[in-house]
Design an enzyme around this catalytic site. Structure first.
Site, PDB file in Angstrom:
ATOM      1  CD  GLU A 177      -3.114  -0.806   2.198  1.00 26.16           C
ATOM      2  OE1 GLU A 177      -3.052   0.174   2.972  1.00 26.16           O
ATOM      3  OE2 GLU A 177      -3.953  -1.705   2.330  1.00 26.16           O
ATOM      4  CD  GLU A 365      -3.313  -5.745   4.000  1.00 27.51           C
ATOM      5  OE1 GLU A 365      -4.113  -4.912   4.484  1.00 27.51           O
ATOM      6  OE2 GLU A 365      -2.079  -5.619   4.069  1.00 27.51           O
TER       7      GLU A 365
END
Length: 458
Positions: A177, A365
């Site tokens: 991320e 995720e």
């Protein structure tokens, strides 16, 4: 199950990868063990302002977390018991290179060799994330991701790790991320290193993108057989107002939140037209960078929890900081106030697939935190089961319409240290008593185990 839920996980097919994820700083504890150096998160979580306040909402630290540096074998046994075939975990750069540069701390590297070996012995495939936010503090002191030199230090770190573990690790992720590294770490200051600066944002954005491209080639040079990926938080950004002006804000937000991270990796550069804000990156771009930022990837990891909302400002490209939460249409909320919008995952998968450039997509995720209690040895987290069932239905639908998504990693194996939120939010399939470190499988964990052929039973 309701019509929008996936009751039978086998419907995703025998070639689908089922995994569960963690991150080093969130679970390991042992912040100085075996020669580990400090990371920016060690520094950030121990800061105090002049009123004695910490940037962590509940005042906790990750000094112990789930003690997984010492309990990794127990945790890998849980992965196996829950029926998952893959375990995504990250390496701590300052454990391996305490100053962020050579020499290598052999004790830290040997620890991760033992973790990998424990996975393989349990029949669990290790999926390794090379950088999950815990930059060595020594590199931050030299500018961190605002300094171009960190790109080269990262590539050297990648080389060291791949040469050491590449004979046993097949799947690698370069970054976790970058959105949070760049925006939360360098604009809002909500996460480490806590910077609040537009120039820092522009520099970090470009340098992380450049490190992804160059890092992918460093990884392949060290481990030619590697399966290389990286992960991005992707979301349909929604403006808070109606009408055409809000649509302008949404396009600008999409450019800044999604496209500014994806498109440089594909050789498309930055989407200046949709967000003039991104023109601030130009001073940091050197000759050859557009080519160097192109990443040689086998898969893209898509991460999604909720949509990001970008409230409208009247000048295109200038918008208030994106945020989670704030249901507009009666959506259910998690304990962190995040809207539960499963269809957002489907939209994110479609947006990635539309590039026609990623031959493989993995949801690396997804998960939710809810208020819950351990009562008589059980945690009845039926809302989490519903969350997964509804999001996995979106994955199944995406596969049915031709999106090459072939894996899903639940976040998280354990209740853990949730960054600036501290120990209060609980995302785990396994409950952790942070006083005793006792692990207790939740009903959601048993739900996965029942369908994936795990040995865990209530």
């Amino acid at each position: 199950m309701n019509p929008g839920e996936l009751a039978d996980l086998a419907a995703l097919g025998p070639d689908f990868t089922w995994g569960v994820a963690t991150a080093a700083f969130q679970i390991e504890g042992s912040p100085t063990a075996d020669g580990k150096g400090p990371s920016i998160w060690d520094t950030f979580t121990h800061q105090r302002d002049r009123h004695g306040r910490t940037p962590v909402k509940d005042g906790s630290t990750a000094d112990v977390a789930t003690d997984s540096y010492r309990r990794y074998a127990e945790d890998i046994a849980l992965v196996k018991a829950l029926g998952f075939g893959a375990y995504r975990f990250s390496l701590s750069w300052p454990r391996i290179m305490p100053a962020g540069i050579r020499p290598v701390n052999r004790r830290g590297l040997d620890h991760y060799a033992r973790v990998v070996d424990a996975c393989l012995e349990a029949g669990v495939e290790p999926w390794v994330t090379l950088f999950h936010w815990d930059l060595p503090q020594a590199l931050e002191d030299r500018g961190g991701w605002t300094a171009r030199d960190t790109v080269h230090r990262y590539c050297d770190y990648v080389t060291v790790v791949a040469e050491a573990l590449g004979d046993r690790v097949d799947h690698w992720m370069l970054f976790n991320e970058p959105l949070n590294i760049v925006i939360s770490g360098h604009v809002t200051g909500a996460m480490a290193p806590g910077r609040r600066s537009l120039p820092a944002y522009f520099a970090a954005l470009h340098h992380v993108n450049l490190a992804t491209g160059l890092g992918s080639r460093a990884l392949r040079a060290a481990d030619p057989d590697a399966t290389v990926g990286t992960t991005h938080y992707l979301s349909p950004p929604i403006g808070s107002g109606p009408g055409p002006l809000a649509r302008v804000a949404e396009r600008a937000a999409d450019a800044v939140l999604n496209r500014a991270f994806l498109e440089p990796l594909l050789g498309l550069g930055y989407p200046w037209r949709e967000s003039p804000l991104l023109l601030g990156v130009r001073p940091f771009i050197r000759d050859g960078d557009t080519t160097d930022a192109v990443a040689d990837l086998d898969f893209l990891g898509v991460q999604y929890y909720t949509r990001l909302r970008a409230p409208f400002l009247p000048i295109p490209g200038l918008w208030t900081v994106p945020r989670f939460g704030g249901a507009e249409h009666g959506h259910e909320l998690t304990s962190l106030g995040w809207e539960i919008i499963p269809e957002g995952l489907g939209l994110a998968l479609d947006a990635v697939h539309a590039y026609g450039a990623f031959r493989r997509i993995v949801v690396t995720e997804g998960g939710a935190s809810f208020p819950e209690q351990l009562v008589s040895g059980r945690v009845h987290d039926h809302r989490r089961i519903d969350y997964y069932a509804r999001h996995l239905a979106q994955v199944a639908a995406a596969r049915a319409r031709g999106v090459p998504v072939d894996g899903y990693f639940a976040w998280s194996l354990l209740d853990n240290f949730e960054w600036a939120e501290g120990l209060t939010p609980r995302f785990g399939l396994v409950h952790v008593d942070f006083e005793t470190q006792a692990r207790t499988i939740k009903d959601s964990g048993y739900w996965f185990a029942e369908q994936l052929g795990g040995s865990a039973h209530p």
